[in-house]
Design a protein around this motif. Structure first.
Motif, PDB file in Angstrom:
ATOM      1  N   PHE A  15      -2.744   2.286  -3.149  1.00 46.08           N
ATOM      2  CA  PHE A  15      -2.867   3.744  -3.111  1.00 46.08           C
ATOM      3  C   PHE A  15      -1.678   4.473  -3.746  1.00 46.08           C
ATOM      4  O   PHE A  15      -1.887   5.408  -4.527  1.00 46.08           O
ATOM      5  CB  PHE A  15      -3.225   4.212  -1.700  1.00 46.08           C
ATOM      6  N   PRO A  16      -0.411   4.031  -3.481  1.00 46.39           N
ATOM      7  CA  PRO A  16       0.682   4.623  -4.261  1.00 46.39           C
ATOM      8  C   PRO A  16       0.511   4.376  -5.765  1.00 46.39           C
ATOM      9  O   PRO A  16       0.821   5.238  -6.598  1.00 46.39           O
ATOM     10  CB  PRO A  16       1.946   3.914  -3.750  1.00 46.39           C
ATOM     11  N   ARG A  17      -0.030   3.203  -6.096  1.00 50.09           N
ATOM     12  CA  ARG A  17      -0.243   2.884  -7.507  1.00 50.09           C
ATOM     13  C   ARG A  17      -1.256   3.848  -8.130  1.00 50.09           C
ATOM     14  O   ARG A  17      -1.098   4.308  -9.267  1.00 50.09           O
ATOM     15  CB  ARG A  17      -0.760   1.439  -7.578  1.00 50.09           C
ATOM     16  N   SER A  20       0.407   7.126  -8.746  1.00 50.16           N
ATOM     17  CA  SER A  20       1.216   7.098  -9.973  1.00 50.16           C
ATOM     18  C   SER A  20       0.333   7.226 -11.207  1.00 50.16           C
ATOM     19  O   SER A  20       0.715   7.840 -12.194  1.00 50.16           O
ATOM     20  CB  SER A  20       1.998   5.792 -10.121  1.00 50.16           C
ATOM     21  N   LEU A  21      -0.854   6.630 -11.143  1.00 48.73           N
ATOM     22  CA  LEU A  21      -1.753   6.677 -12.304  1.00 48.73           C
ATOM     23  C   LEU A  21      -2.297   8.089 -12.521  1.00 48.73           C
ATOM     24  O   LEU A  21      -2.364   8.576 -13.653  1.00 48.73           O
ATOM     25  CB  LEU A  21      -2.914   5.700 -12.100  1.00 48.73           C
ATOM     26  N   LEU A  22      -2.681   8.750 -11.405  1.00 45.31           N
ATOM     27  CA  LEU A  22      -3.458   9.985 -11.554  1.00 45.31           C
ATOM     28  C   LEU A  22      -2.659  11.275 -11.397  1.00 45.31           C
ATOM     29  O   LEU A  22      -2.973  12.284 -12.050  1.00 45.31           O
ATOM     30  CB  LEU A  22      -4.607  10.017 -10.529  1.00 45.31           C
ATOM     31  N   ASP A  23      -1.625  11.267 -10.536  1.00 45.53           N
ATOM     32  CA  ASP A  23      -1.121  12.549 -10.061  1.00 45.53           C
ATOM     33  C   ASP A  23      -0.320  13.358 -11.078  1.00 45.53           C
ATOM     34  O   ASP A  23      -0.071  14.542 -10.862  1.00 45.53           O
ATOM     35  CB  ASP A  23      -0.360  12.390  -8.739  1.00 45.53           C
ATOM     36  N   ALA A  33     -12.246  12.818  -3.217  1.00 43.76           N
ATOM     37  CA  ALA A  33     -11.691  11.462  -3.044  1.00 43.76           C
ATOM     38  C   ALA A  33     -12.797  10.489  -2.660  1.00 43.76           C
ATOM     39  O   ALA A  33     -13.482  10.692  -1.659  1.00 43.76           O
ATOM     40  CB  ALA A  33     -10.618  11.482  -1.967  1.00 43.76           C
ATOM     41  N   MET A  34     -12.977   9.451  -3.483  1.00 40.19           N
ATOM     42  CA  MET A  34     -13.930   8.386  -3.136  1.00 40.19           C
ATOM     43  C   MET A  34     -13.174   7.051  -3.141  1.00 40.19           C
ATOM     44  O   MET A  34     -13.722   6.009  -3.493  1.00 40.19           O
ATOM     45  CB  MET A  34     -15.103   8.387  -4.129  1.00 40.19           C
ATOM     46  N   THR A  35     -11.927   7.131  -2.739  1.00 40.08           N
ATOM     47  CA  THR A  35     -11.050   5.969  -2.864  1.00 40.08           C
ATOM     48  C   THR A  35     -10.905   5.188  -1.567  1.00 40.08           C
ATOM     49  O   THR A  35     -11.154   3.991  -1.527  1.00 40.08           O
ATOM     50  CB  THR A  35      -9.651   6.422  -3.321  1.00 40.08           C
ATOM     51  N   ILE A  36     -10.486   5.864  -0.505  1.00 36.48           N
ATOM     52  CA  ILE A  36     -10.123   5.140   0.717  1.00 36.48           C
ATOM     53  C   ILE A  36     -11.350   4.865   1.565  1.00 36.48           C
ATOM     54  O   ILE A  36     -12.232   5.711   1.702  1.00 36.48           O
ATOM     55  CB  ILE A  36      -9.078   5.933   1.545  1.00 36.48           C
ATOM     56  N   LEU A 349     -11.006   4.081  -7.215  1.00 30.87           N
ATOM     57  CA  LEU A 349      -9.910   3.103  -7.251  1.00 30.87           C
ATOM     58  C   LEU A 349     -10.173   2.039  -8.317  1.00 30.87           C
ATOM     59  O   LEU A 349     -11.238   1.404  -8.296  1.00 30.87           O
ATOM     60  CB  LEU A 349      -9.813   2.433  -5.876  1.00 30.87           C
ATOM     61  N   PRO A 350      -9.227   1.823  -9.230  1.00 31.27           N
ATOM     62  CA  PRO A 350      -9.415   0.735 -10.206  1.00 31.27           C
ATOM     63  C   PRO A 350      -9.525  -0.600  -9.473  1.00 31.27           C
ATOM     64  O   PRO A 350      -8.696  -0.911  -8.603  1.00 31.27           O
ATOM     65  CB  PRO A 350      -8.131   0.780 -11.047  1.00 31.27           C
TER      66      PRO A 350
END
Ligand SMILES: Cc1ncc(COP(=O)(O)O)c(C=O)c1O
Length: 392
Positions: A15-17, A20-23, A33-36, A349-350
């Motif tokens: 999630f921190p990664r 870093s990619l998106l923010d 958000a469809m990540t967590i 999320l990748p």
């Protein structure tokens, strides 16, 4: 000042990664958000009152292994769900499965196997605690590809016998996160046979077992019982986080052979953080009630149908058999996640963030993971947006 090396090579957590990619980029629309994988359906309305009724328990040190009431409720659930009897001595209450998956390795992984550092096998991609548990006990994690070609579970017949001989623990996740694949009874039987032949333990992470589409996923405990397997070969993990929409309750359990559970309980006596008694009371009530689980599944059933309707024509789309994630094929997961964010504001999320490179290949690279946890209408809008952005 020295620091240990054992975790130095861990990649940054997913999630921190992702941040870093998106923010550093502006979202192309209202963020969604469809990540967590945090369940968003309501938890039962008796949760609050049950905690309030049992609040005096906050004034006591909790029973370490789980109260009689909680272990009895878990045993009752197992017998209704799998038609097998598991005595409370074979159960241990956990603060959610994650800590149990970690601590079980601490309690049960031998220092060496055949004179070498033991191997801990796990699917790739996978729930990340498995690898950290392996490193913590000085074992070597081995990542087994769980790809489209292998039915999204490790191919048991592709593992070299020498590898199995060095294996101490095999983490299996079924239903699997992220792909939603379910291990059949035959698969579980084969794995337990290999465990017997090559003398290793199976840690079966079944925390998505109650979110299913057509048929209830088979449980490793029932398969082990039917084949008369040594109960010490297997520890099963489950929790209320997904089943009852209570991820914040931190209530799970481990079920295994009496000696395995005795050792896990012993470690917990020294180093564990038991679940507060009022929360154990809620957990007992939740394991004893199936009505809210059936309602929850109905909400997911509607979401599976929405996913099929929106994404059914996407080449390579496979509906999950269970769980609440979609594992969508794309050319490159990182590029797709970035494009979706910049063009639409949808966050996914990748897949590579959940996997590891082995021989230069990360089996998650060509995927994004999409959690179907938002309310159905929001989720539908998110999926339609993703389809138009990534597949048109
Ligand atoms: C595969 C898998 N195992 C275990 C867990 C841990 O769940 P909990 O600790 O909430 O029981 C999760 C949570 O997302 C998961 O996806």
């Amino acid at each position: 000042m020295d620091f240990p090396d054992r975790f130095s090579d861990l990649p940054e957590y997913a999630f921190p990664r992702l941040r870093s990619l998106l923010d550093s980029h502006k979202p192309g629309g209202a963020p969604l958000a469809m990540t967590i994988g945090e369940p968003q359906h309501p938890y039962p309305d008796w949760v609050g009152p049950t905690i309030a009724e049992a609040a005096a328990g906050f004034g006591k040190y909790p029973v370490n292994e789980g109260s009689e009431m909680l272990l009895g409720a878990i045993s009752g659930w197992i017998s209704r769900r799998y038609a097998i009897a598991v005595a409370p001595e074979r159960l241990l209450a956990l603060n959610g499965t994650r800590e149990g998956l970690y601590n079980a390795a601490m309690a049960l992984c031998p220092e060496a196997k055949g004179g070498q550092a033991p191997l801990v096998l796990m699917p790739n991609p996978f729930y990340q605690v498995y690898a950290v548990a392996a490193l913590s006990v000085g074992a070597e994690p081995r990542y087994l590809p769980a790809t489209h070609e292998t039915g999204f579970l490790p191919d048991l017949d592709a593992i070299a016998p020498e590898t199995l001989d060095r294996t101490a623990i095999f983490y299996l996740c079924s239903p699997s996160n992220p792909q939603g694949a379910v291990a059949s009874e035959a698969y579980l039987k084969r794995l337990l046979e290999l465990a017997e032949r090559h003398d290793f333990r199976v840690f079966a992470d079944e925390c998505y077992s109650e979110i299913w589409r057509e048929t209830p996923p088979p449980g490793a405990l029932a398969v082990a019982a039917a084949m008369g397997a040594d109960p010490e070969r297997l520890v099963v993990f489950n929790s209320l986080s997904k089943r009852s929409n209570l991820p914040g309750l931190r209530a799970g359990f481990a079920a295994g052979g009496p000696e395995s559970i005795r050792r896990m309980r012993q470690l917990r006596n020294y180093a564990g953080a038991p679940l507060p008694l009022p929360l154990q009371a809620v957990a007992a009530k939740a394991w004893s009630d199936e009505a809210h689980v059936i309602e929850n599944r109905a909400l997911y059933a509607a979401k599976y149908d929405i996913a099929d309707a929106v994404l059914g024509d996407v080449p390579g789309y496979a509906a999950p058999e269970a769980g609440f994630f979609l594992w969508l094929p794309v050319a490159d997961g990182e590029a797709a996640a970035l494009k979706a964010w910049r063009e639409t504001g949808v966050r996914v999320l990748p897949g590579a963030y959940l996997g590891r490179d082995v021989n230069g290949e990360n089996p998650g690279k060509g995927y994004v993971r999409v959690a179907m946890v938002a309310p159905a209408n929001e989720m539908q809008r998110g999926l339609e947006t993703l389809r138009d952005c990534l597949y048109d």
